[in-house]
Design a protein around this motif. Structure first.
Motif, PDB file in Angstrom:
ATOM      1  N   ASN A   1       5.466  -1.088   2.362  1.00  0.00           N
ATOM      2  CA  ASN A   1       5.256   0.354   2.168  1.00  0.00           C
ATOM      3  C   ASN A   1       5.936   0.823   0.897  1.00  0.00           C
ATOM      4  N   MET A   2       5.282   1.726   0.179  1.00  0.00           N
ATOM      5  CA  MET A   2       5.906   2.410  -0.958  1.00  0.00           C
ATOM      6  C   MET A   2       5.258   3.774  -1.108  1.00  0.00           C
TER       7      MET A   2
ATOM      8  N   HIS B   1       0.828  -1.206   0.000  1.00  0.00           N
ATOM      9  CA  HIS B   1       0.000   0.000   0.000  1.00  0.00           C
ATOM     10  C   HIS B   1       0.868   1.265   0.000  1.00  0.00           C
ATOM     11  N   ALA B   2       0.220   2.371  -0.274  1.00  0.00           N
ATOM     12  CA  ALA B   2       0.894   3.670  -0.221  1.00  0.00           C
ATOM     13  C   ALA B   2       1.174   4.036   1.233  1.00  0.00           C
TER      14      ALA B   2
ATOM     15  N   THR C   1       3.160   6.969  -2.567  1.00  0.00           N
ATOM     16  CA  THR C   1       1.825   7.027  -3.160  1.00  0.00           C
ATOM     17  C   THR C   1       1.914   6.901  -4.677  1.00  0.00           C
ATOM     18  N   GLU C   2       2.887   7.557  -5.283  1.00  0.00           N
ATOM     19  CA  GLU C   2       3.042   7.484  -6.739  1.00  0.00           C
ATOM     20  C   GLU C   2       3.278   6.047  -7.196  1.00  0.00           C
ATOM     21  N   ASN C   3       4.184   5.348  -6.514  1.00  0.00           N
ATOM     22  CA  ASN C   3       4.478   3.968  -6.906  1.00  0.00           C
ATOM     23  C   ASN C   3       3.324   3.023  -6.588  1.00  0.00           C
ATOM     24  N   ALA C   4       2.666   3.226  -5.446  1.00  0.00           N
ATOM     25  CA  ALA C   4       1.548   2.361  -5.066  1.00  0.00           C
ATOM     26  C   ALA C   4       0.393   2.486  -6.051  1.00  0.00           C
ATOM     27  N   LYS C   5       0.112   3.725  -6.477  1.00  0.00           N
ATOM     28  CA  LYS C   5      -0.970   3.945  -7.440  1.00  0.00           C
ATOM     29  C   LYS C   5      -0.613   3.345  -8.799  1.00  0.00           C
ATOM     30  N   TRP C   6       0.636   3.513  -9.212  1.00  0.00           N
ATOM     31  CA  TRP C   6       1.086   2.933 -10.486  1.00  0.00           C
ATOM     32  C   TRP C   6       0.952   1.415 -10.459  1.00  0.00           C
ATOM     33  N   LEU C   7       1.417   0.798  -9.372  1.00  0.00           N
ATOM     34  CA  LEU C   7       1.368  -0.653  -9.267  1.00  0.00           C
ATOM     35  C   LEU C   7      -0.077  -1.143  -9.200  1.00  0.00           C
TER      36      LEU C   7
END
Length: 396
Positions: free
Chosen positions: A316-317, A296-297, A319-325
């Motif tokens: 954890n990652m 999750h973001a 927000t940009e990476n979590a949304k992309w994934l």
């Protein structure tokens, strides 16, 4: 084809039901044996199960009609031992089966009062990831001495054909997975042919259940605790390497082969540990375990991502990476976490890929047959499965 003994090369989509990976068998021989005929049900039999199969003494063409003369479709099992109707027979109805010159008339049982529901979290006409197991749940435990009988009535067809097997996690849940990840583009047609089937005692299956689904592209996420990164590949080509933070020493993440169970754009996460409680809305969530491990973001830990572990067990990652994934993945996509020092608990999520194939086969109630040639198999009306149970989100 259809699969027998809980395992098979699965091909050819007719209709199917919601959980089974067995097949009904090869097409009947065009040259029937003169001695072949029906051995069960007996002529004049009453109180016959609506899940009955027509038992045969050899290879022979079978026809089955109800009292009004309406033909019932079906197909023989691969070993030719029985002919399987494509749908559950009706309660309290007289049928006539003809084969090899022999005619048998029988009447099915009345609708029983003690019915066991069968469900699956898979839904019709959906696309799933290559690691998606077929998940079957029963609302009451099936006695272990009945597991083989139940498993034998679970049919799966896949196109192209792929070997697979069932695994009983308990008397209320069993899964099916192929030997290797599903091939991209695989068409699945599954039938749980348990309607009217005896589950032991006075309990019977409530109804057949069918599902059709498709497998998407191979998207794999590999998280390495040593580098604090997740490498995302599609069809074995690297798309991106993402800085991540896993569980802190007091809340370590699990290492093992997992599967995306569910996804949500946002969820409320609640932690109740004394001195470490929280109540936070978390975005772009992907559940990996029933115990509460997610991807999750986590904008609050961006400074730690790629460097150290500070989460409550989640991946954890940014927000940009979590949304992309989140925008790329599907339920059923595989996730491998390495090097945390804590082994993934068997059954904590869709853990089907966390054991070698030889070990997985031991979870079937039926012997593992040699792969057989493709064939036609029974089908049934479509029906969606129920949603899967899940504990409240807690880790972050």
């Amino acid at each position: 084809m259809t699969a027998l003994a809980g395992l098979a090369l699965l091909t050819g989509c007719t209709s199917a039901a919601a959980a089974g990976w067995q097949d009904a068998g090869t097409l009947p021989s065009s040259k029937a044996s003169a001695a072949a005929s029906i051995t069960a049900p007996a002529d004049g039999a009453t109180n016959v199960s609506t899940a009955t199969e027509i038992a045969l003494s050899g290879s022979v063409k079978v026809s089955l009609t109800d009292g009004s003369g309406t033909a019932i479709d079906g197909a023989p099992r691969a070993d030719g031992s029985t002919w399987v109707p494509t749908t559950q027979l009706k309660y309290g109805t007289t049928y006539t089966a003809t084969a090899g010159g022999k005619k048998v008339t029988f009447t099915t049982m009345n609708r029983p009062g003690n019915l066991v529901s069968v469900s699956t979290p898979l839904e019709d006409d959906q696309v799933y990831g290559v690691a998606m197991p077929m998940v079957v749940r029963l609302d009451r435990p099936v006695p272990k001495d009945q597991w083989a009988n139940v498993e034998r009535r679970l049919f799966v067809h896949s196109e192209p054909a792929q070997e697979g097997s069932w695994y009983w996690f308990s008397g209320t849940e069993l899964h099916y997975r192929p030997m290797e990840y599903w091939q991209e583009g695989t068409k699945l047609s599954v039938r749980l042919a348990t309607g009217g089937l005896s589950f032991g005692g006075n309990a019977y299956g409530a109804a057949d259940l069918t599902i059709r689904a498709t497998i998407g592209a191979k998207l794999l996420m590999v998280t390495d605790n040593a580098t604090h990164t997740m490498t995302v590949t599609k069809n074995d080509q690297v798309l991106k390497t993402i800085p991540i933070s896993l569980g802190k020493p007091s809340k370590p993440s699990s290492s093992g082969a997992m599967v995306v169970i569910s996804k949500a754009q946002s969820e409320l996460f609640v932690g109740t540990d004394p001195g470490d409680s929280y109540r936070t809305t978390v975005y772009w969530t992907q559940r990996l375990t029933w115990g509460g491990e997610y991807i999750h973001a986590a904008p609050w830990s961006v400074g730690d991502q790629g460097r150290r572990n500070v989460s409550h067990g989640c991946t954890n990652m940014s927000t940009e990476n979590a949304k992309w994934l989140w925008g790329l993945t599907r339920i059923g996509d595989p996730v491998i976490v390495k090097g945390t020092g804590v082994k993934l608990e068997w059954g904590n999520g869709y853990t089907d890929w966390d054991r070698p194939w030889a070990e997985y086969l031991k979870g079937s109630a039926l012997p593992h047959p040699a792969p057989s040639a493709p064939s036609a198999g029974p089908s049934g009306a479509s029906a969606s499965g129920a949603t899967s149970p899940a504990a409240s989100p807690s880790a972050r």
